[in-house]
Structures are given as structure tokens and as C-alpha cells.
Design an enzyme around this catalytic site. Structure first.
Site, PDB file in Angstrom:
ATOM      1  N   LYS A 144       0.842  -1.205   0.000  1.00  8.63           N
ATOM      2  CA  LYS A 144       0.000   0.000   0.000  1.00  8.63           C
ATOM      3  C   LYS A 144       0.873   1.248   0.000  1.00  8.63           C
ATOM      4  O   LYS A 144       1.888   1.297   0.715  1.00  8.63           O
ATOM      5  CB  LYS A 144      -0.917  -0.019   1.220  1.00  8.63           C
ATOM      6  CG  LYS A 144      -1.921   1.128   1.272  1.00  8.63           C
ATOM      7  CD  LYS A 144      -2.851   0.963   2.471  1.00  8.63           C
ATOM      8  CE  LYS A 144      -3.871   2.087   2.579  1.00  8.63           C
ATOM      9  NZ  LYS A 144      -4.795   1.906   3.714  1.00  8.63           N
ATOM     10  N   SER A 164      -9.713   1.889   2.952  1.00  8.50           N
ATOM     11  CA  SER A 164      -8.844   2.650   2.069  1.00  8.50           C
ATOM     12  C   SER A 164      -7.817   1.780   1.340  1.00  8.50           C
ATOM     13  O   SER A 164      -7.161   2.275   0.429  1.00  8.50           O
ATOM     14  CB  SER A 164      -8.086   3.715   2.874  1.00  8.50           C
ATOM     15  OG  SER A 164      -7.216   3.100   3.836  1.00  8.50           O
ATOM     16  N   SER A 207      -9.862  -0.599   7.277  1.00  7.58           N
ATOM     17  CA  SER A 207      -9.375  -0.395   5.911  1.00  7.58           C
ATOM     18  C   SER A 207      -8.641  -1.577   5.306  1.00  7.58           C
ATOM     19  O   SER A 207      -8.266  -1.524   4.135  1.00  7.58           O
ATOM     20  CB  SER A 207      -8.474   0.848   5.855  1.00  7.58           C
ATOM     21  OG  SER A 207      -9.242   2.001   6.071  1.00  7.58           O
TER      22      SER A 207
END
Length: 485
Positions: free
Chosen positions: A78, A153, A177
């Protein structure tokens, strides 16, 4: 053989037998990204040259006799997690050209284990969002239905696995998330106990809630990734010096007699009927496997969303104060006075959702309002944590839906922030209490979209969460379904 469809454990087995090489596996992943990511947009940066060099190094290590479940396996990271020499944007224009000078601890641990980084995955800006529509660069699409969001997210990390672009990924979980996008994309995602995994080198959103978590096709894959990144880190004062169990060897333990609590507050009015039915069916499977299922109560659940958004936004307003055009990243209005430069840089660099949360948090921390909002939220957080302590005095794990709905359409909730915030209603409490939680597939709705089952455990008992999830996974076939081409 389609190498991109292999799970982490399948790839590791073939690599160990030298039936495939890491160069072949990585090459297949890169080709898959090229073929699919112009539409899905899982990645913000693809590190093809770096990945192939790492794959060659992994093959060389294996030739020297080294082994390991992640040696030579392609992963995505990420884009809020630092990777030395590679752009790290946090999904924000304000860090668009920032190249990390060092690796985050989790990055270094993955690379030490021999994993191959194929790129940085898209995310909501500074991990603020439930749909990956708030990225400063591009909206990620759900591989199961490209008109829908992948969750957020860590939507890029979840979509990358669902689209078979790599075997594993890392996300971060501040209010759900990792688990919520895992549910939306039909994969497995784990948020470890707060303090189990180092946050050193992770771009901070809300420091008392953030935690790095692994994502993979299967529970076993998640266990391998967590085993690699867990453990004490002297660079992170919130990292806890506790031994890390051998998660993978503990997976196959029986769950006969495991005490499973089902909180009545997590089956709310308005929840999608298909989700309700799938989760209740999953509970019956656990009962058939020998688990002792009981209804329990977490009475302060209704206060979790406002409590979370007071604490998270307050911490965000403090953490994001460092992005002022001086230290790193974007600088606008350099020729003007200092205050004007701050204003222009932050106004031009931050997106709408980040500005909204900074303003909410700054207000909650301001003189005259601190006691009424932030301090009260911290007191309610204690009550929420005590609810879990009470339940875990009689239960080994808690099982709930991961999200109240399956993946919604792109743009469906962008004009209503409150509805968007409610997407995390079943995951937020676990962050407030610092507990480990995992989402795994437990069915599909009438539109063919994945549904997630959440398993929650006591602090630092990730192994019990994995055991319950693994037993359910092995008794069902949901994890075997993949996106049709």
C-alpha cells in the site's frame, strides 16, 4: 498453468520444488498487471525492473539452499508504507513526487523474507476513506464488478489480489481499511492487535488506531504474511515485545469447543438481507464444526462511529500538520510570504476528504471544545474496550458481518459522507479496542458480489482468529471462487 492464479502457499510449494522460478512467477504478475490495470487501477506505481531484480536475487538465494514461504513470491505494498528509492505518495498530490529515503520496518521484513515487490497499491488519500474514491490520482475499480468500488482505504491492495495481479499485499487498517475492502473483493484480510506490527515508516493517519495488515487469497497466505511482518521493533515505541506464535503450524487445530460470541448489536436494521443470511449461515457452519455459539452484547456499539471520527480526525489534524511545504512534498507560493505559502500548499495539495477531516479534528481539539468532544470520546472508547473485555471473559472469539452491505457503485455515496462512514460500522470498534480482526469470504449476494465474515479475537491471540477462520474456510468453497475473465 496460469501462475497468476496461485495462492501464496501454492506458489511457495512450486518454488520449493523448483518447478517454477521466481523470475517466471514475477514476470507473470507483471504481465497480468499490464493487461488489467489500465481499467482496475490497483497500482499507483509498478516497479517492474526492481521486481525482476529481486526475483533473480530470490532465485539465487534458493539456489544457495535458502527456503521460506515468501521467498520469490510477488507482493504489492500500500502506498502509505515507505519503500526505499520508490515513490510513496499516500494517495495524495501533496506527496506526488516523494521518494522514500528508507524502508518501513514491514517493508524491510518482507524483503528480508525474500518477497518481491511488484508495486505500490492505490489507496484513499492518507488512508481516509471506505471506497478508494478519495485517492488523489485515480479511482480503483472492483474486479468483480468494475462499476463498483473495491472498498477502502486499502482498495488497491484488495483489488490487486482479486484481479490475480500478485499473490499477497499489505494494507493499513485504521477503522476497517484492510477488512472492509477484503470483504468487498472476496479475499482474506487481517488487522493484527495494535502493537503486534511495527508502524515505523508508515505514513500516519491516526496513530492510536493505525495498524499494518496482510491480505491474501486464503487464511494460510495471510498467516504467512503476518508471521513475516509481526514482532517487536525498537524504532516504534508502540510496538509490543511479545513472542510471535507460529501462526501457520497452529492453523489446523480443531475448533471443537471453541466459544464463539455473536453480538446482537451487529445485526442492525437496514443491513443488506443477503449479508445477514450469509453470516447466519456461516455461524451454523461453525456450530457444525463443534464451536459453542452464544449470543452476546456489546452495548456501547452505537457510539463507535462518532467516537472513532472524533479521535481519528483529531489525530489526523495533528499528524498532517507536518505537510506545510517546508519539510517534504509539494510546495506552492514559494515566492510569497511564509503563511501564504503554507495556505497555498495545503489548499492545493490536500483533497476534499482530507481537508474535511483536518477541520473536524482541529475543531475537536480547539480551546473550549477539547473536553466536550475529544476527552469525552476517549472516555467512550474506554467503555467500548470494556465491553469487549467483558465478552472475552466467557468467549474465545466474536463473529460478525464485516460490512453491512456488499460493494456499492462508484459515486453512490460520495455526496453523503455520513453514509460513507457507516460502511465501517462493524469494523471501527475493533480498532478502538485494539483487537485483532480478520475478514474472509462467506458467500455472494444476488448480484454475484462477495460477502465478508469478520472474526475478532482477544489482544495478541491472532492464532485463535486464524484457527476459526481456517476451519470455516476449509469447510466451505467460497475462497475458491475467482473473478471470471
Amino acid at each position: 498453468m496460469d501462475l497468476t492464479r496461485l495462492t501464496i502457499e501454492e506458489a511457495a510449494a512450486l518454488l520449493a520444488k523448483k518447478e517454477i522460478s521466481s523470475v517466471e512467477l514475477t514476470g507473470a504478475a507483471v504481465e497480468r498487471i499490464r493487461a488489467t490495470d489500465t481499467e482496475i487501477h490497483s497500482f499507483l506505481t509498478v516497479t517492474e525492473d526492481v521486481a525482476l531484480a529481486q526475483a533473480q536475487a530470490a532465485d539465487a538465494r534458493r539456489a544457495r539452499g535458502e527456503t521460506g514461504p515468501l521467498l520469490g513470491v510477488p507482493v504489492g505494498i500500500k502506498d502509505v508504507i515507505l519503500t526505499k528509492g520508490i515513490r510513496t505518495t499516500a494517495g495524495s498530490k501533496i506527496l506526488e513526487h516523494f521518494v522514500a529515503p528508507y524502508d518501513a520496518t514491514v517493508t524491510r521484513k518482507l524483503l528480508d523474507a525474500g518477497a518481491v515487490c511488484v508495486g505500490k497499491t492505490n489507496c484513499d488519500e492518507f488512508a481516509m476513506g471506505s471506497s478508494t474514491e478519495n485517492s488523489g490520482f485515480v479511482v480503483t475499480r472492483n474486479p468483480w464488478d468494475r462499476s463498483r468500488v473495491p472498498g477502502g482505504s486499502s482498495g488497491g491492495s484488495a483489488a490487486a489480489i482479486a484481479a490475480a495481479q500478485c499473490q499477497g499485499t499489505l494494507g493499513t487498517d485504521t477503522g476497517g481499511s484492510v477488512r472492509q475492502p477484503a470483504a468487498c473483493c472476496g479475499i482474506v484480510g487481517m488487522k493484527p492487535t495494535y502493537g503486534r506490527v511495527s508502524r515505523y515508516g508508515v505514513v500516519a493517519y491516526a496513530s492510536s488506531l493505525d495498524q499494518v495488515g496482510p491480505m491474501a487469497r486464503t487464511v494460510t497466505g495471510c498467516a504467512h504474511l503476518l508471521a513475516a511482518i509481526a514482532g517487536h521493533d525498537p524504532h516504534d515505541s508502540t510496538s509490543v515485545p511479545r513472542p510471535v506464535p507460529d501462526y501457520v503450524s497452529l492453523l489446523a487445530g480443531s475448533i471443537k469447543g471453541l466459544r464463539v460470541g455473536i453480538p446482537r448489536e451487529y445485526f442492525v436494521e437496514g443491513m443488506q438481507a443477503d449479508v445477514d443470511q450469509a453470516v447466519r449461515s456461516a455461524v451454523r457452519v461453525l456450530e457444525r464444526l463443534g464451536a459453542q455459539v452464544s449470543e452476546v452484547s456489546l452495548p456501547h456499539t452505537e457510539y463507535a462511529v462518532p467516537t472513532y471520527y472524533l479521535i481519528a480526525t483529531a489525530e489526523a489534524s495533528s499528524n498532517l500538520a507536518r505537510y506545510d511545504g517546508i519539510r517534504y512534498g509539494l510546495r506552492l507560493g514559494e515566492q510569497e510570504a511564509l503563511l501564504k505559502m503554507y495556505q497555498r500548499t495545503r489548499a492545493g495539495g490536500f483533497g476534499t476528504e482530507v481537508k474535511r477531516r483536518i477541520m473536524l479534528g482541529t475543531y475537536a481539539l480547539s480551546a473550549g471544545y477539547y473536553d466536550a468532544y475529544y476527552l469525552k470520546a476517549q472516555k467512550v472508547r474506554t467503555l467500548i474496550r470494556r465491553d469487549f473485555e467483558q465478552v472475552f471473559s466467557t468467549q474465545d472469539v466474536i463473529v460478525t458481518p464485516t460490512a453491512p452491505t456488499t460493494a456499492f457503485r462508484i459515486g453512490e455515496k460520495t455526496s453523503d459522507p455520513l453514509q460513507m462512514y457507516l460502511s465501517d460500522i462493524f469494523t471501527i470498534s475493533i480498532n478502538l479496542a485494539g483487537l485483532p480482526g480478520l475478514s474472509l469470504p462467506c458467500g455472494f449476494d444476488r448480484n454475484g458480489l462477495p460477502i465478508g465474515l469478520q472474526v475478532v479475537g482477544r489482544p495478541f491471540e491472532e492464532e485463535k482468529v486464524f484457527q476459526a477462520a481456517y476451519a470455516y474456510e476449509q469447510a466451505t468453497e467460497w475462497h475458491e471462487k475467482t473473478v471470471d475473465e
